[in-house]
Design a protein around this motif. Structure first.
Motif, PDB file in Angstrom:
ATOM      1  N   ARG A  31       0.332 -21.066 -57.510  1.00 55.28           N
ATOM      2  CA  ARG A  31      -1.088 -20.798 -57.784  1.00 55.28           C
ATOM      3  C   ARG A  31      -1.223 -19.444 -58.468  1.00 55.28           C
ATOM      4  O   ARG A  31      -0.667 -18.451 -57.971  1.00 55.28           O
ATOM      5  N   LEU A  32      -1.958 -19.451 -59.547  1.00 57.19           N
ATOM      6  CA  LEU A  32      -2.081 -18.239 -60.355  1.00 57.19           C
ATOM      7  C   LEU A  32      -3.552 -17.991 -60.682  1.00 57.19           C
ATOM      8  O   LEU A  32      -4.230 -18.859 -61.226  1.00 57.19           O
ATOM      9  N   VAL A  33      -4.021 -16.805 -60.319  1.00 61.91           N
ATOM     10  CA  VAL A  33      -5.413 -16.426 -60.556  1.00 61.91           C
ATOM     11  C   VAL A  33      -5.440 -15.341 -61.642  1.00 61.91           C
ATOM     12  O   VAL A  33      -4.704 -14.363 -61.558  1.00 61.91           O
ATOM     13  N   TYR A  34      -6.265 -15.540 -62.655  1.00 67.59           N
ATOM     14  CA  TYR A  34      -6.447 -14.522 -63.692  1.00 67.59           C
ATOM     15  C   TYR A  34      -7.765 -13.815 -63.422  1.00 67.59           C
ATOM     16  O   TYR A  34      -8.761 -14.464 -63.081  1.00 67.59           O
ATOM     17  N   THR A  35      -7.787 -12.501 -63.588  1.00 63.01           N
ATOM     18  CA  THR A  35      -9.033 -11.777 -63.358  1.00 63.01           C
ATOM     19  C   THR A  35      -9.059 -10.470 -64.153  1.00 63.01           C
ATOM     20  O   THR A  35      -8.027 -10.060 -64.697  1.00 63.01           O
ATOM     21  N   GLY A  36     -10.224  -9.842 -64.237  1.00 64.83           N
ATOM     22  CA  GLY A  36     -10.377  -8.641 -65.056  1.00 64.83           C
ATOM     23  C   GLY A  36     -10.911  -9.022 -66.432  1.00 64.83           C
ATOM     24  O   GLY A  36     -10.810 -10.183 -66.853  1.00 64.83           O
ATOM     25  N   GLY A  37     -11.491  -8.045 -67.128  1.00 63.48           N
ATOM     26  CA  GLY A  37     -12.190  -8.294 -68.389  1.00 63.48           C
ATOM     27  C   GLY A  37     -11.414  -9.098 -69.425  1.00 63.48           C
ATOM     28  O   GLY A  37     -11.967  -9.969 -70.088  1.00 63.48           O
ATOM     29  N   VAL A  38     -10.100  -8.819 -69.551  1.00 66.73           N
ATOM     30  CA  VAL A  38      -9.325  -9.504 -70.596  1.00 66.73           C
ATOM     31  C   VAL A  38      -9.146 -10.998 -70.282  1.00 66.73           C
ATOM     32  O   VAL A  38      -8.932 -11.803 -71.192  1.00 66.73           O
ATOM     33  N   SER A  39      -9.280 -11.375 -69.012  1.00 65.85           N
ATOM     34  CA  SER A  39      -9.157 -12.817 -68.717  1.00 65.85           C
ATOM     35  C   SER A  39     -10.391 -13.589 -69.181  1.00 65.85           C
ATOM     36  O   SER A  39     -10.447 -14.806 -69.058  1.00 65.85           O
ATOM     37  N   ALA A  40     -11.374 -12.877 -69.755  1.00 61.54           N
ATOM     38  CA  ALA A  40     -12.488 -13.567 -70.427  1.00 61.54           C
ATOM     39  C   ALA A  40     -12.057 -14.011 -71.831  1.00 61.54           C
ATOM     40  O   ALA A  40     -12.774 -14.756 -72.491  1.00 61.54           O
ATOM     41  N   ALA A  44     -18.339 -13.987 -66.442  1.00 61.88           N
ATOM     42  CA  ALA A  44     -19.176 -12.976 -65.772  1.00 61.88           C
ATOM     43  C   ALA A  44     -18.495 -12.443 -64.514  1.00 61.88           C
ATOM     44  O   ALA A  44     -18.746 -11.311 -64.097  1.00 61.88           O
ATOM     45  N   MET A  45     -17.639 -13.259 -63.893  1.00 63.67           N
ATOM     46  CA  MET A  45     -16.950 -12.812 -62.674  1.00 63.67           C
ATOM     47  C   MET A  45     -15.599 -12.167 -62.996  1.00 63.67           C
ATOM     48  O   MET A  45     -14.968 -11.578 -62.121  1.00 63.67           O
ATOM     49  N   CYS A  46     -15.123 -12.320 -64.247  1.00 63.77           N
ATOM     50  CA  CYS A  46     -13.877 -11.662 -64.670  1.00 63.77           C
ATOM     51  C   CYS A  46     -14.145 -10.196 -65.006  1.00 63.77           C
ATOM     52  O   CYS A  46     -13.356  -9.315 -64.689  1.00 63.77           O
ATOM     53  N   THR A  47     -15.265  -9.938 -65.696  1.00 64.88           N
ATOM     54  CA  THR A  47     -15.569  -8.556 -66.089  1.00 64.88           C
ATOM     55  C   THR A  47     -16.201  -7.831 -64.887  1.00 64.88           C
ATOM     56  O   THR A  47     -16.480  -8.447 -63.860  1.00 64.88           O
ATOM     57  N   ASP A  48     -16.431  -6.526 -65.036  1.00 63.32           N
ATOM     58  CA  ASP A  48     -16.927  -5.745 -63.898  1.00 63.32           C
ATOM     59  C   ASP A  48     -18.289  -6.250 -63.424  1.00 63.32           C
ATOM     60  O   ASP A  48     -19.188  -6.474 -64.229  1.00 63.32           O
ATOM     61  N   ASN A  49     -18.404  -6.422 -62.128  1.00 66.65           N
ATOM     62  CA  ASN A  49     -19.649  -6.928 -61.521  1.00 66.65           C
ATOM     63  C   ASN A  49     -19.689  -6.473 -60.070  1.00 66.65           C
ATOM     64  O   ASN A  49     -18.687  -5.986 -59.539  1.00 66.65           O
ATOM     65  N   ALA A  50     -20.837  -6.646 -59.435  1.00 64.49           N
ATOM     66  CA  ALA A  50     -20.940  -6.231 -58.034  1.00 64.49           C
ATOM     67  C   ALA A  50     -20.863  -7.420 -57.087  1.00 64.49           C
ATOM     68  O   ALA A  50     -20.760  -7.229 -55.864  1.00 64.49           O
ATOM     69  N   ALA A  51     -20.879  -8.645 -57.634  1.00 64.23           N
ATOM     70  CA  ALA A  51     -20.769  -9.829 -56.777  1.00 64.23           C
ATOM     71  C   ALA A  51     -19.438  -9.788 -56.017  1.00 64.23           C
ATOM     72  O   ALA A  51     -19.383 -10.051 -54.811  1.00 64.23           O
ATOM     73  N   MET A  52     -18.374  -9.399 -56.733  1.00 66.02           N
ATOM     74  CA  MET A  52     -17.043  -9.343 -56.103  1.00 66.02           C
ATOM     75  C   MET A  52     -16.988  -8.237 -55.035  1.00 66.02           C
ATOM     76  O   MET A  52     -16.259  -8.358 -54.056  1.00 66.02           O
TER      77      MET A  52
END
Ligand code: KG4
Ligand code: ZN
Length: 332
Positions: A261-270, A295-303
């Motif tokens: 299982r591989l999760v991509y995250t952070g702005g570039v994963s957009a 919207a959840m890859c880039t900086d947000n406060a939901a995370m």
């Protein structure tokens, strides 16, 4: 619990409300791209001043979008680091003051920990999983065992991938942030037109390096063929070099760790090419690929609110001595 999250680690002022049983109730992000764009990168002092202007209206909007006031909030989570100290302190001091004034518990969230768990806002991922966090400040691979239990597998030795995208965009005269502009232009370009170097380092290395690629691009742009090249082809070829290494190394790490299982995250994963290649190669390798929405890859406060909800529900709180920190706590 119902948690108000606040994020101000770099150039986005964000607030969100997350409810443990109902999920995400609101998420507001005020971007400063237009302000920093003129300078071709984030100017820390301007970022702090902008956070000061935005933090109150952004928090108010997040609360009103969630139809939540003081009584409906059970705790406040805020990004404590890593990031720009001046920026972090705005959100942190505001959150501490609000927690004190409202008599609510406080949780200081690690920005990287928030990013690697952001996937749970949209998907249930079984533990363990591998996460590639790829943004303007970070390019790191982690093995995530459980909430907050993350082991560092490797990271960039020089530039972060987002930084490489942004510097490349600047060299190509595309404005800031270059990553988004390169992604857009690359769609009309031929990715095999020019070959840029891929830094694989050693065969089993989970580390990254993008400084050579950046120099190769600069040298190419200064050459006669670079001057004559279509900007779309340069963007696509450069992007391909970055994305191939990111996806290749993330998949190798998952195989090496025997974690499918591989999760991509952070702005570039957009990035649209990254999302396409990650899905295709993940499927071919039998590795479940999780790509949170852009919207959840880039900086947000939901995370941040989500992480705070999980941690405070488990009895983890921060005291009034909570302080901001600039450097990552995850190193080799
Ligand atoms: O996670 P993020 O919003 O902020 C932090 O750095 O923590 O990531 C911002 C980075 C910038 O370098 C930006 O150029 C890059 O993510 N980025 C992209 C794309 N969207 C954002 N890079 C490539 N393609 C994109 N579509
Ligand atoms: Zn980030």
């Amino acid at each position: 619990m119902r948690v108000l999250g606040i994020e101000s680690s770099c150039d986005e002022t964000a607030a969100a409300v997350y409810d443990g049983s109902r999920g995400l109730l609101s998420s507001v992000v005020a971007s400063q791209d237009a302000i920093h764009g003129v300078y071709g990168g984030v100017v820390p002092e301007l970022a702090s001043r902008e956070h000061l202007k935005s933090v109150v209206p952004v928090v108010e909007k997040a609360l009103s979008d969630a139809s939540a006031g003081r009584d409906a909030i059970d705790g406040i989570a805020v990004t404590a680091g890593p990031g720009l100290i001046g920026s972090l302190l705005v959100g942190l001091c505001f959150a501490k003051s609000l927690a004190f004034a409202w008599g609510k518990p406080l949780f200081g969230a690690d920005h990287l920990e928030s990013h690697v768990h952001a996937v749970f806002l949209e998907n249930d991922v079984p533990f363990p999983y591998i996460a590639l966090l790829v943004s303007g400040g970070h390019t790191s691979l982690f093995r995530i065992e459980a909430w907050g239990r993350m082991g560092f597998l490797g990271g960039t030795l020089d530039d972060a991938a987002g930084e490489a995208f942004d510097k490349a965009g600047k060299m190509m005269g595309l404005g800031y942030p270059g990553g988004v502009a390169i992604d857009r232009l690359a769609r009309a370009g031929d990715a095999s037109r020019f070959h840029f170097p891929r830094a694989w380092l050693s065969r089993d290395s989970a580390d990254f390096s993008f400084s050579g690629l950046k120099t190769a691009l600069r040298t190419f742009l200064a050459s006669p063929s670079g001057a004559a090249a279509r900007v779309e082809d340069v963007a696509a070829s450069f992007q391909e070099a970055v994305v191939e290494v990111l996806v290749g190394k993330a998949l190798s790490a998952a195989k090496r760790e025997r974690v499918p299982r591989l999760v991509y995250t952070g702005g570039v994963s957009a990035n649209s090419r990254l999302r396409e290649m990650a899905s295709q190669r993940g499927a071919a390798a039998g590795i479940g690929t999780f790509l949170p929405s852009k919207a959840m890859c880039t900086d947000n406060a939901a995370m941040v609110a989500l992480l705070g909800e999980r941690r405070m529900s488990a009895g983890m709180f921060s005291g009034p001595d909570l302080n901001a920190y600039a450097a990552s706590r995850f190193t080799r």
